[in-house]
Write a protein that holds these residues in place. Sequence first.
Motif, PDB file in Angstrom:
ATOM      1  N   ASN A  49       0.793  -1.220   0.000  1.00 11.84           N
ATOM      2  CA  ASN A  49       0.000   0.000   0.000  1.00 11.84           C
ATOM      3  C   ASN A  49       0.828   1.274   0.000  1.00 11.84           C
ATOM      4  O   ASN A  49       0.280   2.370  -0.167  1.00 11.84           O
ATOM      5  CB  ASN A  49      -0.980  -0.010   1.175  1.00 11.84           C
ATOM      6  N   SER A  50       2.142   1.153   0.151  1.00 11.68           N
ATOM      7  CA  SER A  50       2.976   2.343  -0.034  1.00 11.68           C
ATOM      8  C   SER A  50       2.907   2.802  -1.496  1.00 11.68           C
ATOM      9  O   SER A  50       3.125   3.985  -1.800  1.00 11.68           O
ATOM     10  CB  SER A  50       4.426   2.054   0.361  1.00 11.68           C
ATOM     11  N   ALA A  51       2.592   1.869  -2.397  1.00 12.92           N
ATOM     12  CA  ALA A  51       2.431   2.223  -3.803  1.00 12.92           C
ATOM     13  C   ALA A  51       1.236   3.150  -4.004  1.00 12.92           C
ATOM     14  O   ALA A  51       1.247   4.004  -4.901  1.00 12.92           O
ATOM     15  CB  ALA A  51       2.278   0.965  -4.656  1.00 12.92           C
ATOM     16  N   VAL A  52       0.194   2.989  -3.177  1.00 17.98           N
ATOM     17  CA  VAL A  52      -0.966   3.882  -3.252  1.00 17.98           C
ATOM     18  C   VAL A  52      -0.561   5.302  -2.873  1.00 17.98           C
ATOM     19  O   VAL A  52      -0.943   6.277  -3.531  1.00 17.98           O
ATOM     20  CB  VAL A  52      -2.108   3.380  -2.338  1.00 17.98           C
ATOM     21  N   THR A  53       0.241   5.411  -1.815  1.00 11.57           N
ATOM     22  CA  THR A  53       0.738   6.723  -1.394  1.00 11.57           C
ATOM     23  C   THR A  53       1.585   7.364  -2.489  1.00 11.57           C
ATOM     24  O   THR A  53       1.450   8.554  -2.786  1.00 11.57           O
ATOM     25  CB  THR A  53       1.557   6.587  -0.105  1.00 11.57           C
ATOM     26  N   THR A  54       2.438   6.553  -3.098  1.00 16.41           N
ATOM     27  CA  THR A  54       3.274   7.051  -4.199  1.00 16.41           C
ATOM     28  C   THR A  54       2.419   7.516  -5.364  1.00 16.41           C
ATOM     29  O   THR A  54       2.665   8.582  -5.953  1.00 16.41           O
ATOM     30  CB  THR A  54       4.242   5.950  -4.669  1.00 16.41           C
ATOM     31  N   TYR A  55       1.412   6.727  -5.696  1.00 10.79           N
ATOM     32  CA  TYR A  55       0.536   7.085  -6.809  1.00 10.79           C
ATOM     33  C   TYR A  55      -0.222   8.377  -6.511  1.00 10.79           C
ATOM     34  O   TYR A  55      -0.346   9.248  -7.384  1.00 10.79           O
ATOM     35  CB  TYR A  55      -0.438   5.950  -7.102  1.00 10.79           C
ATOM     36  N   ASN A  56      -0.744   8.514  -5.289  1.00  8.39           N
ATOM     37  CA  ASN A  56      -1.468   9.730  -4.912  1.00  8.39           C
ATOM     38  C   ASN A  56      -0.597  10.965  -5.084  1.00  8.39           C
ATOM     39  O   ASN A  56      -1.034  11.991  -5.624  1.00  8.39           O
ATOM     40  CB  ASN A  56      -1.948   9.644  -3.457  1.00  8.39           C
ATOM     41  N   ALA A  57       0.643  10.865  -4.620  1.00 12.27           N
ATOM     42  CA  ALA A  57       1.555  12.013  -4.693  1.00 12.27           C
ATOM     43  C   ALA A  57       1.878  12.371  -6.139  1.00 12.27           C
ATOM     44  O   ALA A  57       1.966  13.554  -6.503  1.00 12.27           O
ATOM     45  CB  ALA A  57       2.835  11.715  -3.928  1.00 12.27           C
ATOM     46  N   ALA A  58       2.025  11.348  -6.989  1.00 14.18           N
ATOM     47  CA  ALA A  58       2.414  11.588  -8.376  1.00 14.18           C
ATOM     48  C   ALA A  58       1.244  12.010  -9.251  1.00 14.18           C
ATOM     49  O   ALA A  58       1.441  12.728 -10.244  1.00 14.18           O
ATOM     50  CB  ALA A  58       3.056  10.332  -8.963  1.00 14.18           C
ATOM     51  N   SER A  59       0.034  11.584  -8.889  1.00 10.04           N
ATOM     52  CA  SER A  59      -1.117  11.804  -9.768  1.00 10.04           C
ATOM     53  C   SER A  59      -2.150  12.770  -9.195  1.00 10.04           C
ATOM     54  O   SER A  59      -3.222  12.969  -9.779  1.00 10.04           O
ATOM     55  CB  SER A  59      -1.802  10.461 -10.072  1.00 10.04           C
ATOM     56  N   ASN A  60      -1.856  13.328  -8.011  1.00  6.61           N
ATOM     57  CA  ASN A  60      -2.772  14.270  -7.361  1.00  6.61           C
ATOM     58  C   ASN A  60      -4.137  13.642  -7.094  1.00  6.61           C
ATOM     59  O   ASN A  60      -5.195  14.245  -7.314  1.00  6.61           O
ATOM     60  CB  ASN A  60      -2.936  15.539  -8.203  1.00  6.61           C
ATOM     61  N   THR A  61      -4.117  12.393  -6.644  1.00  7.36           N
ATOM     62  CA  THR A  61      -5.336  11.684  -6.255  1.00  7.36           C
ATOM     63  C   THR A  61      -5.345  11.512  -4.741  1.00  7.36           C
ATOM     64  O   THR A  61      -4.376  11.815  -4.049  1.00  7.36           O
ATOM     65  CB  THR A  61      -5.417  10.307  -6.938  1.00  7.36           C
ATOM     66  N   SER A  62      -6.451  11.016  -4.218  1.00  4.69           N
ATOM     67  CA  SER A  62      -6.573  10.874  -2.761  1.00  4.69           C
ATOM     68  C   SER A  62      -7.189   9.529  -2.388  1.00  4.69           C
ATOM     69  O   SER A  62      -8.090   9.453  -1.549  1.00  4.69           O
ATOM     70  CB  SER A  62      -7.413  12.019  -2.185  1.00  4.69           C
ATOM     71  N   TYR A  63      -6.726   8.462  -3.028  1.00  2.83           N
ATOM     72  CA  TYR A  63      -7.205   7.135  -2.673  1.00  2.83           C
ATOM     73  C   TYR A  63      -6.757   6.790  -1.256  1.00  2.83           C
ATOM     74  O   TYR A  63      -5.647   7.123  -0.839  1.00  2.83           O
ATOM     75  CB  TYR A  63      -6.669   6.079  -3.637  1.00  2.83           C
ATOM     76  N   THR A  64      -7.625   6.083  -0.535  1.00  8.15           N
ATOM     77  CA  THR A  64      -7.304   5.613   0.804  1.00  8.15           C
ATOM     78  C   THR A  64      -6.766   4.187   0.734  1.00  8.15           C
ATOM     79  O   THR A  64      -7.471   3.298   0.236  1.00  8.15           O
ATOM     80  CB  THR A  64      -8.554   5.628   1.710  1.00  8.15           C
ATOM     81  N   PRO A  65      -5.526   3.957   1.165  1.00 11.92           N
ATOM     82  CA  PRO A  65      -5.028   2.568   1.187  1.00 11.92           C
ATOM     83  C   PRO A  65      -5.975   1.691   2.008  1.00 11.92           C
ATOM     84  O   PRO A  65      -6.356   2.067   3.122  1.00 11.92           O
ATOM     85  CB  PRO A  65      -3.651   2.696   1.852  1.00 11.92           C
ATOM     86  N   LEU A  66      -6.367   0.562   1.457  1.00 14.60           N
ATOM     87  CA  LEU A  66      -7.316  -0.303   2.149  1.00 14.60           C
ATOM     88  C   LEU A  66      -6.716  -0.795   3.456  1.00 14.60           C
ATOM     89  O   LEU A  66      -5.639  -1.412   3.456  1.00 14.60           O
ATOM     90  CB  LEU A  66      -7.687  -1.487   1.262  1.00 14.60           C
ATOM     91  N   PRO A  67      -7.381  -0.526   4.598  1.00 16.46           N
ATOM     92  CA  PRO A  67      -6.838  -0.952   5.892  1.00 16.46           C
ATOM     93  C   PRO A  67      -6.689  -2.470   5.984  1.00 16.46           C
ATOM     94  O   PRO A  67      -7.451  -3.224   5.365  1.00 16.46           O
ATOM     95  CB  PRO A  67      -7.885  -0.448   6.894  1.00 16.46           C
ATOM     96  N   ASN A  68      -5.720  -2.903   6.781  1.00 15.19           N
ATOM     97  CA  ASN A  68      -5.415  -4.341   6.915  1.00 15.19           C
ATOM     98  C   ASN A  68      -6.626  -5.161   7.343  1.00 15.19           C
ATOM     99  O   ASN A  68      -6.780  -6.313   6.923  1.00 15.19           O
ATOM    100  CB  ASN A  68      -4.285  -4.545   7.926  1.00 15.19           C
ATOM    101  N   GLU A  69      -7.479  -4.578   8.186  1.00 13.12           N
ATOM    102  CA  GLU A  69      -8.609  -5.348   8.715  1.00 13.12           C
ATOM    103  C   GLU A  69      -9.708  -5.572   7.673  1.00 13.12           C
ATOM    104  O   GLU A  69     -10.653  -6.334   7.925  1.00 13.12           O
ATOM    105  CB  GLU A  69      -9.207  -4.653   9.941  1.00 13.12           C
ATOM    106  N   LEU A  70      -9.579  -4.960   6.503  1.00 17.19           N
ATOM    107  CA  LEU A  70     -10.611  -5.106   5.482  1.00 17.19           C
ATOM    108  C   LEU A  70     -10.233  -6.074   4.369  1.00 17.19           C
ATOM    109  O   LEU A  70     -10.960  -6.214   3.388  1.00 17.19           O
ATOM    110  CB  LEU A  70     -10.957  -3.739   4.886  1.00 17.19           C
ATOM    111  N   TYR A  71      -9.100  -6.759   4.512  1.00 23.64           N
ATOM    112  CA  TYR A  71      -8.720  -7.746   3.497  1.00 23.64           C
ATOM    113  C   TYR A  71      -7.795  -8.796   4.104  1.00 23.64           C
ATOM    114  O   TYR A  71      -7.170  -8.581   5.143  1.00 23.64           O
ATOM    115  CB  TYR A  71      -8.025  -7.081   2.302  1.00 23.64           C
TER     116      TYR A  71
END
Length: 318
Positions: A90-112
Amino acid sequence: MKKYLKTGLMSSILLLSFLSSCTKEDSVFTDGGSAGIVELELPARTTSTVYAVKSLSFTAQEEVDFPVSINYTGVNGTPSDVKIAVEVNNSAVTTYNAASNTSYTPLPNELYTATSNEVTIPRGTKTGIFLIKLKTGSFDFTKSYALGITIRSTSSGTVSGNYGTGIYRVTAKNNYEGSYRVTGWFFHPTAGRAINAVKTLSTTGKESVSAPLGDLSGYAIEFSINGSKLEAYKPLGSTPTGLNSGFFTADQPGVSPTWINNPVSADAPGKGPWVVSTYNNSYDETAKTFYLAYGYVASGGSGQSSWSRQIYEKWVKQ
């Protein structure tokens, strides 16, 4: 002349030999010019995006399977069983958000739950499955979740530089979401008309949906389903707020002195089939059918007795 023929013949033999050796080398694993590449199955990405993104929607329930496909390129499949190390990253989600100006929430561990971090692609085949189980019934519907997935290593071939990591948008949909055949009437003081269209209910919560208002662009409503009752009306988009819109609990034919319809022979609200006793803001689960009666006025409203735009609709799931 013989000298030239001999030289030409030798050149042709050498060229054929070279091409033959290239063909033998490339024919083992060749797919679009790439050989033995291990990659996530994702949409094409451009050089301007750090990772490819795939969007998926799942029914909201206690647990649902999310199979992530991993491919091994080649015309004949793998030369032997290939072991692939893969994980949620999920660090890739953070990287993607920073690079693409998006605000996706990394899926919390308890949800998968990832069933295993090792995927095997059997000999002679091209695809393996990294299985994740999602707890979609516990999703927060106000958030836009995403999972980052990364291939860490492979026992054969090469991990793709473009599709070794990917972003998967995962959303939950309730049982009401989908396409509906909608029939009814839009009553208006000067422009009444029939409604006959295919419209979509979209998930806003575990038991709530949004719906386009009548046949108007940019207008919508939201409501929740409690058994057979529709509750918690909420205006969305350009729909008037407060006392200017809502569900009807009684027919209100006296709001307007005129109801001009096309065709002109149509009934007024509260007459003929257009009665709240039928269009009673309810849901028939067996028939997968909604009955709606709602209305609005642009401004200055004091409740349903002031709503001069009145919509009666029957929604049947397709």
